[in-house]
Design a protein around this motif. Structure first.
Motif, mmCIF file in Angstrom:
data_model
loop_
_atom_site.group_PDB
_atom_site.id
_atom_site.type_symbol
_atom_site.label_atom_id
_atom_site.label_comp_id
_atom_site.label_asym_id
_atom_site.label_seq_id
_atom_site.Cartn_x
_atom_site.Cartn_y
_atom_site.Cartn_z
ATOM 1 N N ILE A 182 34.269 64.096 38.616
ATOM 2 C CA ILE A 182 34.238 64.341 39.920
ATOM 3 C C ILE A 182 35.707 64.899 40.310
ATOM 4 N N HIS A 183 36.678 64.246 39.813
ATOM 5 C CA HIS A 183 37.983 64.870 40.282
ATOM 6 C C HIS A 183 38.396 66.158 39.572
ATOM 7 N N LEU A 184 37.362 66.712 38.868
ATOM 8 C CA LEU A 184 37.860 68.078 38.270
ATOM 9 C C LEU A 184 36.912 69.042 39.074
ATOM 10 N N THR A 185 36.198 68.673 40.047
ATOM 11 C CA THR A 185 35.339 69.596 40.716
ATOM 12 C C THR A 185 35.961 70.787 41.307
ATOM 13 N N GLU A 186 35.250 71.783 41.249
ATOM 14 C CA GLU A 186 35.844 73.070 41.892
ATOM 15 C C GLU A 186 35.216 73.312 43.124
ATOM 16 N N ILE A 234 40.568 61.807 45.576
ATOM 17 C CA ILE A 234 39.667 62.316 44.539
ATOM 18 C C ILE A 234 39.681 61.717 43.197
ATOM 19 N N GLU A 235 40.858 61.599 42.824
ATOM 20 C CA GLU A 235 41.256 61.058 41.350
ATOM 21 C C GLU A 235 40.847 59.832 41.297
ATOM 22 N N ASN A 236 40.911 58.922 42.467
ATOM 23 C CA ASN A 236 40.338 57.395 42.347
ATOM 24 C C ASN A 236 39.141 57.311 42.704
ATOM 25 N N ILE A 237 38.276 58.360 43.234
ATOM 26 C CA ILE A 237 36.730 58.006 43.673
ATOM 27 C C ILE A 237 35.817 57.254 42.828
ATOM 28 N N ARG A 249 38.868 63.967 54.045
ATOM 29 C CA ARG A 249 38.496 63.825 55.590
ATOM 30 C C ARG A 249 38.206 62.516 55.481
ATOM 31 N N ASN A 250 37.446 62.016 54.268
ATOM 32 C CA ASN A 250 37.116 60.550 54.362
ATOM 33 C C ASN A 250 38.275 59.702 53.982
ATOM 34 N N GLN A 251 39.369 59.966 53.881
ATOM 35 C CA GLN A 251 40.393 59.234 53.368
ATOM 36 C C GLN A 251 40.223 58.752 51.925
ATOM 37 N N VAL A 252 39.759 59.372 51.228
ATOM 38 C CA VAL A 252 39.578 59.170 49.767
ATOM 39 C C VAL A 252 40.392 59.854 48.866
ATOM 40 N N PHE A 256 29.745 54.499 50.423
ATOM 41 C CA PHE A 256 30.149 53.968 52.054
ATOM 42 C C PHE A 256 30.776 54.911 52.931
ATOM 43 N N LYS A 257 31.241 55.987 52.292
ATOM 44 C CA LYS A 257 31.880 57.441 53.040
ATOM 45 C C LYS A 257 31.441 58.729 52.730
#
Length: 776
Positions: free
Chosen positions: A255-259, A274-277, A269-272, A284-285
């Motif tokens: 997912i961290h590679l998503t384009e 992406i490399e650690n999702i 915007r959910n303050q996440v 929850f977000k």
């Protein structure tokens, strides 16, 4: 804690899961797989025995993704889709308005675009179209040129809509995972695991089914769709085992590679990061943000958000999604407050079920509110919003364990215009004037089943640990079992701290509680959402609470620390209240309970202040009684062993320590040798001394504290160094030589000083620790 305050109570009944594994099994499995014994025990307890199965569970590979053509009708569906593409027929994907439906639609929509289809999508509006296939919408889609409808995350309940499509010469391919109805639609093809005896896994989400269709169309695993499949699977709370676990694991890996610019902005915007999702961030977000679109209005922008390649459009849609989600949160909070107030009315307090209704309530959030009320009151709950103009009302219900809400309303279907659901959750449409009868019917069913709403729901925990057991090694061990979800819950622990510290109320409305769980050698932070109102009691009970929760990590200002997500708090042992005093007043004897005395004269003097529901007992006659929750230790014991005998015997849930002692002799201590010499010399040359008249002047002359002086004279009197008759002291000629410490009064004073130092002069923490140790 205020006098007479009700004792703190846990929300759940805690149960530690039984260990199904022998020590030999655990050691063997841990050795074979190179994992910790804790992880091995968890795996065995969760039903895993075969090492090869466990290897695939811990590290899924592509062999865990089943052949999509094992689905019944998959060949037929793919052939029809390819035919539509070849003939340039218009294809419409008919989705659903939740996160699973949005991701399902996005997966099929993108796949068809990539292979040249003339394709569009339609997401029904919750308020206008309702759930599932809508015949009127089908008619409009067909009128607009659609020749093939593909449903995702819905369809098996759409018999009538499919009949309309067939009559209008439009084929329908259904892809769905919901429960099959008694009568299936006459669709061109139905792709559903329960209709596919050869397909080995029956728990795919709508997005999972869509991913299988995309795989069949692409003739390979569509790697770039794994992110959407993972989001939909997590959002729909399906079983996170086998193929679902593989899909989610693969999706989290990439997912961290998503384009997808829309997904990137939604994550940000959910303050996440992406490399650690992880699955919790999605559950929850991200998923609630997507769900908010369908709850608040039009969910079709969710598909556009996930599929657009335009950065500006993605940014605008992410902002709109965040705004909708914030509005949803505000509405939920406001409506929950209103519904809670109604639920707490005298009439509803007496009921075993709750049917809460209001005019103009937003129907998109009723399920969330019903869930919150069910959690709070432990009662089956239906929340209904009425349209004041039409008189039509829509509602959502949630149940408690052991009560089938769907069956409970089965005999009331004549009161409803529409009704569906399952044991734990239902949805309905009803005329406003039928709500009262529906509520009465539901209450009658609950009463006839004798449901006990006072019984706490159960909280199952995997282990009991100390605060010092919680460390990074434990976290890393548990992480091997992630991603967590349905059928692979995050391991939960019962934790016994030495102390809860730094107890702080946080949140915009001070609704949450943050504290430290402190052990003998370490501490870990914890957060308890929604427990802000309990802060006062929790501070009073900071040494008497066990914590139930899961272990995670929290990042704050660039630092990452372990954090316990609290599920519940429970009083451990007796609550010890330190109310030490040198002054007793009548108000201290007003509460119901056992009042314990060591001094019989004091008991005789104070017993008259006790109420009819209390009892005074001498320590020497103490008997623990289940009738009394509270024990009051009124006066100071002569020795620590006397107190320990009582504490060990007691079974009271609260022990209040008055430990009354009007004067502390430890303030004066024991006389020094030179002070004894001064007094001995004085009495040698003074006879017929009136102690009543001259005690103070003797104290001044000898420069010995009067309290000490009285004690020294008592020692001399006991040892025969002086005689005292009618208050007159005289010396004794040639007394027998004796050690001062041999006097009983001397030994008694030593004992008094010792008990004062052991009980009265201790700080509060040390005193409570001492009493807790006496209970063990």
């Amino acid at each position: 804690m205020k006098e007479g305050l009700t004792l703190f109570s846990s929300k759940y009944d805690w149960e530690i899961r039984p260990n199904k594994a022998s020590s030999e099994q655990i050691k063997s499995l841990a050795s074979d797989l190179g994992i910790s014994q804790l992880v091995a025990q968890l795996l065995i307890n969760r039903g895993f025995q075969d090492p090869d199965e466990i290897k695939h569970f811990l590290s899924p590979d592509t062999s865990d993704l089943n052949d999509p053509f094992l689905f019944n009708d998959m060949d037929k569906a793919i052939e029809r889709i390819e035919s539509a593409i070849a003939e340039n027929e218009k294809i419409t994907i008919y989705g659903d308005y939740d996160a699973d439906g949005i991701t399902s639609t996005s997966i099929i929509y993108e796949t068809l675009l990539e292979i040249g289809a003339n394709v569009t999508y339609y997401i029904p509006n919750r308020f206008k179209d309702g759930y599932g296939p809508n015949a009127d919408v089908y008619k409009q889609l067909i009128a607009d040129g659609t020749k093939l409808i593909i449903t995702v995350d819905n369809g098996v309940s759409g018999y009538d809509a499919v009949e309309v499509a067939n009559q209008l010469d439009c084929d329908v391919i259904i892809t769905d995972h919901h429960e099959l109805p008694d009568k299936l639609p006459n669709a061109y093809a139905i792709i559903h695991a329960d209709l596919s005896p050869n397909y080995p896994f029956k728990e795919l989400s709508g997005a999972g089914i869509a991913f299988k269709v995309a795989t069949a169309l692409s003739d390979e695993i569509p790697q770039e769709k794994l992110d959407l499949a993972a989001i939909g699977t997590i959002a729909d709370l399906v079983s996170l085992t086998k193929e679902n676990r593989a899909l989610v694991q693969f999706g989290l890996n990439v997912i961290h590679l998503t384009e997808r610019p829309g997904l990137k902005r939604l994550v940000k915007r959910n303050q996440v990061k992406i490399e650690n999702i992880d699955e919790e961030d999605i559950g929850f977000k991200i998923a609630p943000s997507l769900n908010a679109l369908g709850r608040m209005g039009d969910a079709s922008q969710g598909v556009e958000l996930l599929t657009t390649t335009d950065d500006q459009i993605a940014d605008d849609l992410a902002k709109q999604t965040e705004k909708q989600n914030e509005e949803r949160k505000t509405l939920v909070a406001d409506l929950t407050e209103k519904a809670t107030e109604i639920a707490e009315s005298p009439e509803n307090t007496k009921r075993n079920t709750l049917v809460i209704n209001g005019r103009g309530w937003h129907t998109g959030i009723l399920g969330i509110v019903a869930s919150r009320l069910t959690d709070k009151f432990n009662k089956p709950t239906i929340v209904i919003g009425e349209d004041p103009e039409t008189g039509i009302a829509k509602g959502s219900g949630r149940s408690i364990s052991g009560f089938d809400l769907f069956q409970a309303l089965h005999d009331s279907t004549d009161l409803m215009d529409a009704f569906g659901g399952h044991e734990m959750a239902i949805g309905l449409t009803i005329q406003s004037n039928n709500i009262s009868q529906l509520a009465d019917n539901l209450e009658q069913v609950a009463t006839s089943q004798d449901i006990d709403c006072t019984k706490k729901p159960q909280l199952k925990l995997d282990y009991e640990v100390s605060a010092d057991d919680i460390n990074n090694d434990l976290y890393d061990d548990l992480a091997l079992l992630s991603p967590f979800g349905t059928d692979n819950e995050k391991p939960a622990f019962a934790i016994k701290p030495n102390l809860l510290g730094s107890i702080t109320i946080i949140g915009k409305t001070k609704e949450h509680l943050k504290f430290d769980i402190i052990g003998k050698n370490s501490k870990v932070g914890a957060i308890d959402f929604g427990a802000g109102q309990d802060a006062t009691e929790i501070r009073e009970l900071d040494r008497n609470l066990k914590v139930a929760g899961t272990i995670g990590k929290n990042e704050f200002r660039g630092r990452t620390n372990l954090q316990v997500m609290v599920s519940d708090l429970e009083v451990a042992g007796s609550v010890i209240l330190d109310k030490r005093t040198n002054n007793l007043v009548a108000q201290m004897f007003e509460e119901d309970g056992q009042y314990l005395f060591f001094n019989p004269k004091l008991m005789d003097k104070l017993s008259r202040y006790l109420n009819a529901n209390s009892e005074a007992q001498l320590a020497s006659d103490f008997v623990a009684k289940n009738d009394y929750k509270k024990l009051f230790v009124v006066d100071c014991p002569p020795s620590l062993i006397d107190l320990k005998n009582v504490i060990k015997e007691s079974n009271n849930s609260q022990i209040t320590l008055y430990l009354f002692k009007p004067h502390l002799i430890s303030n004066y201590g024991m006389p020094k040798r030179e002070q004894y010499a001064k007094l001995f010399k004085f009495i040698k040359f003074h006879n017929n001394v009136s102690l009543r008249k001259h005690l103070k002047s003797i104290s001044n002359e000898l420069k010995i504290n009067q309290n000490l002086l009285v004690f020294m004279i008592k020692v001399f009197n006991e040892l025969g160094f002086v005689t005292i008759n009618d208050g007159m002291m005289n010396t004794v000629a040639s007394p027998q030589k004796q050690s001062l410490s041999s006097a009983v009064v001397y030994q008694r004073r030593l004992q008094e000083i010792e008990i004062e130092n052991q009980l009265i002069n201790l700080n509060q923490n040390a005193l409570i620790n001492l009493i807790n140790e006496m209970q063990d």
